[in-house]
Design an enzyme around this catalytic site. Structure first.
Site, PDB file in Angstrom:
ATOM      1  N   ASP A 183       0.852  -1.193   0.000  1.00  0.00           N
ATOM      2  CA  ASP A 183       0.000   0.000   0.000  1.00  0.00           C
ATOM      3  C   ASP A 183       0.883   1.236   0.000  1.00  0.00           C
ATOM      4  O   ASP A 183       2.103   1.163  -0.028  1.00  0.00           O
ATOM      5  CB  ASP A 183      -0.919  -0.019   1.215  1.00  0.00           C
ATOM      6  CG  ASP A 183      -0.139   0.080   2.524  1.00  0.00           C
ATOM      7  OD1 ASP A 183       0.654  -0.838   2.808  1.00  0.00           O
ATOM      8  OD2 ASP A 183      -0.306   1.074   3.257  1.00  0.00           O
ATOM      9  N   HIS A 491       1.380  -8.635  -4.161  1.00  0.00           N
ATOM     10  CA  HIS A 491       0.414  -7.611  -3.749  1.00  0.00           C
ATOM     11  C   HIS A 491       1.196  -6.321  -3.516  1.00  0.00           C
ATOM     12  O   HIS A 491       1.684  -6.044  -2.425  1.00  0.00           O
ATOM     13  CB  HIS A 491      -0.305  -8.046  -2.476  1.00  0.00           C
ATOM     14  CG  HIS A 491      -1.416  -7.128  -2.069  1.00  0.00           C
ATOM     15  ND1 HIS A 491      -2.685  -7.195  -2.608  1.00  0.00           N
ATOM     16  CD2 HIS A 491      -1.443  -6.114  -1.168  1.00  0.00           C
ATOM     17  CE1 HIS A 491      -3.447  -6.268  -2.068  1.00  0.00           C
ATOM     18  NE2 HIS A 491      -2.721  -5.586  -1.190  1.00  0.00           N
ATOM     19  N   ASP A 536       0.535 -17.213  -5.498  1.00  0.00           N
ATOM     20  CA  ASP A 536       1.081 -16.142  -6.323  1.00  0.00           C
ATOM     21  C   ASP A 536      -0.057 -15.435  -7.042  1.00  0.00           C
ATOM     22  O   ASP A 536      -0.251 -15.591  -8.249  1.00  0.00           O
ATOM     23  CB  ASP A 536       2.101 -16.705  -7.314  1.00  0.00           C
ATOM     24  CG  ASP A 536       2.825 -15.601  -8.085  1.00  0.00           C
ATOM     25  OD1 ASP A 536       2.835 -14.456  -7.592  1.00  0.00           O
ATOM     26  OD2 ASP A 536       3.370 -15.879  -9.167  1.00  0.00           O
ATOM     27  N   GLU A 545       2.069 -10.310  -0.208  1.00  0.00           N
ATOM     28  CA  GLU A 545       2.393  -8.883  -0.144  1.00  0.00           C
ATOM     29  C   GLU A 545       3.886  -8.735   0.133  1.00  0.00           C
ATOM     30  O   GLU A 545       4.581  -9.680   0.506  1.00  0.00           O
ATOM     31  CB  GLU A 545       1.580  -8.183   0.947  1.00  0.00           C
ATOM     32  CG  GLU A 545       1.708  -6.656   0.899  1.00  0.00           C
ATOM     33  CD  GLU A 545       0.743  -5.939   1.821  1.00  0.00           C
ATOM     34  OE1 GLU A 545       0.651  -4.702   1.734  1.00  0.00           O
ATOM     35  OE2 GLU A 545       0.069  -6.615   2.633  1.00  0.00           O
TER      36      GLU A 545
END
Length: 566
Positions: A183, A491, A536, A545
């Site tokens: 993020d 991710h 994956d 992530e």
């Protein structure tokens, strides 16, 4: 005459080997699990053969010569419950010749290729640091430094709104620093702890990452490229300190944004909360920075020291301020309500930087446990950094001896686990970021090696690294860009948002996570063994992530191996 006979014999062997080898067919390649990057010559070297129906022998094939250079017997078949597999083991540790190889098992086929070399893990070691450059916020990444992963600047963060939880109104300058994970948030706790791990490496091996070693904008300034990259994050941490000495917890949006590039993420960002953990982690790494930068930038080092003292004093006055997300915020919480590890680390670093007895007195009154606890490294593992710093810098004495004993005992517990756990690694509880746990255990064992110089500790760290590079139940190398089979769909918003097939290289995928918090969005393997709980898939934030504290432990361990394995 004997010489010519031996040469003729070798020639016959080469010819016969070439005839006996089948063409390479990768259809069964995942049935032979190896370190897909390679091994140091003196390291343990094992391949795991999966469901081989009691095959008998294996061969080591030199890829340049296409000849068999080593042969051995496979072990008897055994069951590994954690992996849900029947396995046999090929142990070729006694072979140490440099070169590129594959394992060949008749009736099964060839493994992925791998090298044996003195510098075999140096490139991935550097890549795990360079990956942090790709996490820089508030700046563009030019092609000169970022290659095909170049991108525009995102999140200027020069006028960030104070959330009501901060206790302040208006805006502040929070530019710079690294994005924490997949993020775009920036978190003090999980910025300081990774810095502490990597600064520990720099203190121990200050000449490994020289100037110009990483190709970043600061290369050529006469300072270690590692320190330059760490300073980019440290500068942001300094901006997160309030006037009263306390440290704000994070700078994020209220909710996570979509899988887009940073420059396309326009949601309002906030400075959120303040906590004891953020202030103590900040105090610890600021004190460590004061020592780390003392020779290269004395004025900066002094500002870090003063900031560390202020933050520690705030935490002493506010010893139980636990961070909880406000009702309107759902970004990372990094929950922790036991502050003993943070107090221990901060007191240790401040004592070593200032030599003031009050800090060592605080440390002695703080109870911590050095037995390794998996999961939530940001909450459970800070005290190891404090202990390692004290061991490295204290003169001989009772405290140093006590800490060395504690670390060696913890390392011995981990060695015991590697002897009975599937894939010879020291954890059996696979949580969020299990690959970080793998590397953090290796850091403890590496410290035991630095204390004792006993070879079994070094060999254990080497074998732990094998797990991350492909000798594991998924048959993937968990380091993006390194190995024949690596994660392609991490991710990670930047990797998802660009038009490039390959993800940014050098990131550590989180690894198997038996909790599977994202199971409603992700298709996990049908085999429900804990060591296979990985996918994956871009949606798999629980297993695939990336995160700063996963890379930082890898930076330490791979750098340690590059320095100690020859």
């Amino acid at each position: 005459m004997l010489r010519y006979f031996l040469l003729f014999s070798c020639f016959v062997l080469v010819v016969s080997c070439k005839k006996s080898l089948s063409e390479i067919n990768d259809s069964q390649v995942d049935a032979i699990r190896i370190n897909q990057v390679g091994y140091y010559p003196n390291a343990p070297k094992k391949a795991i053969i999966i469901d081989g129906s009691n095959l008998k022998t294996y061969s080591l094939v030199d890829l340049e010569l296409n000849t068999i250079v080593f042969e051995g017997n496979l072990t008897e078949s055994t069951t590994w419950e954690l992996a849900g597999e029947q396995v046999q083991i090929a142990d070729f540790s006694n072979f140490s010749n440099h070169g590129s190889y594959r394992i060949y098992v008749e009736g099964l086929g060839y493994s992925h290729a791998f090298d044996i070399a003195d510098d075999v893990l140096e490139e991935p070691a550097k890549a795990t640091v360079k990956a942090l450059y790709y996490q820089r916020a508030s700046t563009e990444l030019p092609e000169k430094y970022a290659g095909k992963w170049a991108r525009k600047a995102g999140h200027p963060d020069n006028e960030v709104t104070y959330h009501s939880s901060s206790g302040k109104k208006g805006t502040m300058d929070g530019h710079g620093g690294w994005y924490d994970a997949g993020d775009f948030g920036k978190y003090v706790v999980n910025g300081a702890y990774p810095l502490g791990q990597m600064m520990t490496f720099h203190e121990q091996y200050p000449n490994f990452y020289k100037d110009n070693s990483l190709n970043i904008p600061e290369s050529g300034n006469g300072i270690s490229d590692l320190l330059d990259e760490l300073k980019y994050e440290m500068n942001w941490l300094l901006r997160m300190q309030d006037d009263d000495g306390g440290v704000f917890f994070k700078l994020t949006t209220k909710r996570f944004t979509g899988m887009i590039l940073p420059e396309k993420a326009a949601d309002e960002r906030f400075v959120i909360g303040k906590s004891t953990t953020a202030s103590l982690n900040f105090a610890a790494v600021a004190a460590k920075s004061a020592r780390t930068f003392k020779e290269v930038d004395p004025a900066y080092a002094n500002s870090c020291m003063l900031a560390a003292i202020k933050a520690y004093n705030w935490a002493k006055k506010n010893p139980e301020v636990a961070f909880k997300n406000p009702e309107d915020v759902v970004t990372g919480e990094y929950g922790d309500d036991d502050f003993s590890q943070e107090f221990y680390w901060a007191a240790a670093e401040l004592y070593l930087t200032t030599a003031e007895e009050s800090y060592i007195n605080d440390l002695r009154s703080t109870s911590v446990n050095f037995s390794f606890k998996p999961g939530e490294s940001w909450a459970n593992h800070m005290h190891y950094l404090g202990a390692i710093a004290l061991i490295d810098h204290l003169e001989d004495g009772a405290l140093k001896t006590q800490l060395e004993t504690e670390i060696v005992v913890a390392a011995n517990e981990l060695l015991g686990l590697t002897e009975k756990t599937a894939y010879f690694q020291p954890i059996s509880d696979f949580q969020w970021g299990s690959n970080s746990d793998i590397f953090n255990t290796a850091m403890i064992v590496a410290t035991a090696y630095r204390i004792t110089k006993k070879p079994q500790y070094l060999k254990t760290v080497q074998e732990i690294a094998d797990y991350v590079f492909g000798k594991n139940a998924t048959a993937y190398s968990f380091v993006t860009g390194f190995g024949d089979k690596t994660p392609m769909y991490i991710h990670h918003r930047q990797s998802a948002g660009d038009a490039i097939k390959e993800p940014v290289p050098g990131f550590i995928s989180g690894g198997p996570n038996n909790r599977k918090q994202d199971k409603d969005q992700v298709t996990y393997p049908e085999n429900k063994a804990p060591m296979k709980a990985w996918a994956d898939q871009e949606a798999s934030y629980a297993s695939n992530e990336i995160c700063l504290n996963w890379n930082s432990s890898a930076v330490y361990v791979l750098g340690f191996l590059a320095n100690e394995s020859n």
